[in-house]
Enzyme design. Sequence first.
Site, short mmCIF file in Angstrom:
data_model
loop_
_atom_site.label_atom_id
_atom_site.label_comp_id
_atom_site.label_asym_id
_atom_site.label_seq_id
_atom_site.Cartn_x
_atom_site.Cartn_y
_atom_site.Cartn_z
N CYS A 294 -0.16 2.05 6.78
CA CYS A 294 0.33 0.78 6.94
C CYS A 294 0.62 0.11 5.47
CB CYS A 294 -0.55 -0.20 7.79
SG CYS A 294 -2.36 0.07 7.16
N CYS B 255 0.77 -1.19 0.09
CA CYS B 255 -0.09 0.01 0.18
C CYS B 255 0.67 1.27 0.10
CB CYS B 255 -0.91 0.06 1.07
SG CYS B 255 -2.05 -1.39 1.27
N HIS C 299 -9.02 3.47 -2.13
CA HIS C 299 -7.62 3.17 -1.97
C HIS C 299 -6.94 2.45 -3.18
CE1 HIS C 299 -4.11 1.67 -0.06
NE2 HIS C 299 -4.45 0.89 0.60
#
Length: 390
Positions: free
Chosen positions: A376, A89, A346
Site C-alpha cells: 500500500c 511507500c 519500514h
Amino acid sequence: MSDAVIVGAVRTPVGRRKGSLADVHPVDLSAHVLRALAERTGVDPALVDEVFWGCVSQVGEQSWNIARNGVLAAGWPESVPGTTLDRQCGSSQQALHFAAATVLSGQAELVVAGGVESMTRVPMGSSVAGGMPFSAAIAERYRGVEGFAEDSPLPFNQGVGAELIAQRWRFSRTQLDEFALASHEKAAAAQDAGAFDPELAPVALGDGGKFAADEGIRRDTSLEKLAGLATPFRADGVVTAGSASQISDGAAALAVTTSEWASRHGLRPLARIHTAVGAADDPVTMLTAPIPATAKALRRAGLGIEEIGVYEVNEAFAPVPLAWLAETEADPERLNPRGGAIALGHPLGASGARIMTTMLQHMRDNGIRYGLQTMCEGGGMANATIVELL
C-alpha cells in the site's frame, strides 16, 4: 521476445529509529548498497545506464536528487545518471517497474533500481513543513467522508485508514496483535537460521564496528505486552504501534537487464519480472489498493492465486495484509514467511527493494517458481509485482 530480469539484489540490515544507522548519511547508505551490488554481480558500474532511486522525504540530507548523489558517493563513473522518485511507500518497487520498462523498451541495457530512507535523520513528514500539499479542491471532494480531517495539514491519515480497514473487515485487537507477534517470530526464526545473510551488505560504522543484522525484531514481545499498548489513532481503536510498521533506516538495490544482455556479460539472472502493475483505491482508507493491484497482476499474468508460492504484502499495519488475505483467499502460510515490516522495519523509500530482495532469497532457498509482492502507498495506491524464478 525480450524480457526483464533481475541479476542482483542486496540490502543493508534495517536499523531502528535512532539505532545503529543513525549516524550514517542517507547518501552514504545509498552508496553502500550500490557498491555492494556492483561487487556481487561483478558488473562494471560504467555499464549502468540509469539509477532509479526511491526516497519519500526528499528534503535536507535526502534532497537534490539523492539518486545522483548516491552514485557519486559510491565512486561510480560520473557518466552514470540517477533519478529520484516518490511513490510513497512503494517508491523503490515503482523504481523496479520503471527499470523493467526501460530495458524492455530498449532505452537502456542495464538499470539499477532501489531506494533509501533515513527516518532518523530525515523524519517522516519533513517535506511537508511550510506548505499544504492538498488543495481546496481535494478538501471539497472528500469533505464529510469518514476519516478525512479537513482541518489538518495532512487530512489523509494512514493510521486512521488502518482503523477503517479493521472496522470494515471486523478485525479484533487480538487478531492484530497475534499477526504482529507472528511477524516477529517468523523474522527471528529466519534470522537465527541465517536466511537473511546472503542478501545483506553489512555496514561499517564510525566506531569501527559493523552493523550486520536487522535490529527491529523484538524477541521479548508477547501478546500480553502488545495488549498493553495504547491505540493512538482512535480512542476506541484496535491499531497500536505494535501492530504497525517500524520507523527505520536502510537502503536496498536491484540490478535489472534483459536475458540477452545478461548472457553476453556472463551474468546469471535470479528471476524474471513476469508482471508489473499499479493500482489505486480510496485515498481516505488509503491502504486497500493491494487488493485490486493483486487482482490486476494475476489477471494480466494469467495466473491464479494458488499458483503463487510466496506473497509479500507490506505490513504497513496489520489490517492491511489481513484484509488482503480475506479478499484474495490466499494461503496464509505463504504470506510474509520471513516476517515483515512490523518486525523488520519500514524505511519508506527502500522498502520495495528490500522486500523484493528478501522474497527472491526465499524463492531461491525453497525452489519457488512464482512470487508476488504488493504494498500500500500514500494516496490510496499500490504496486504489485510477480516475479518468476530462473
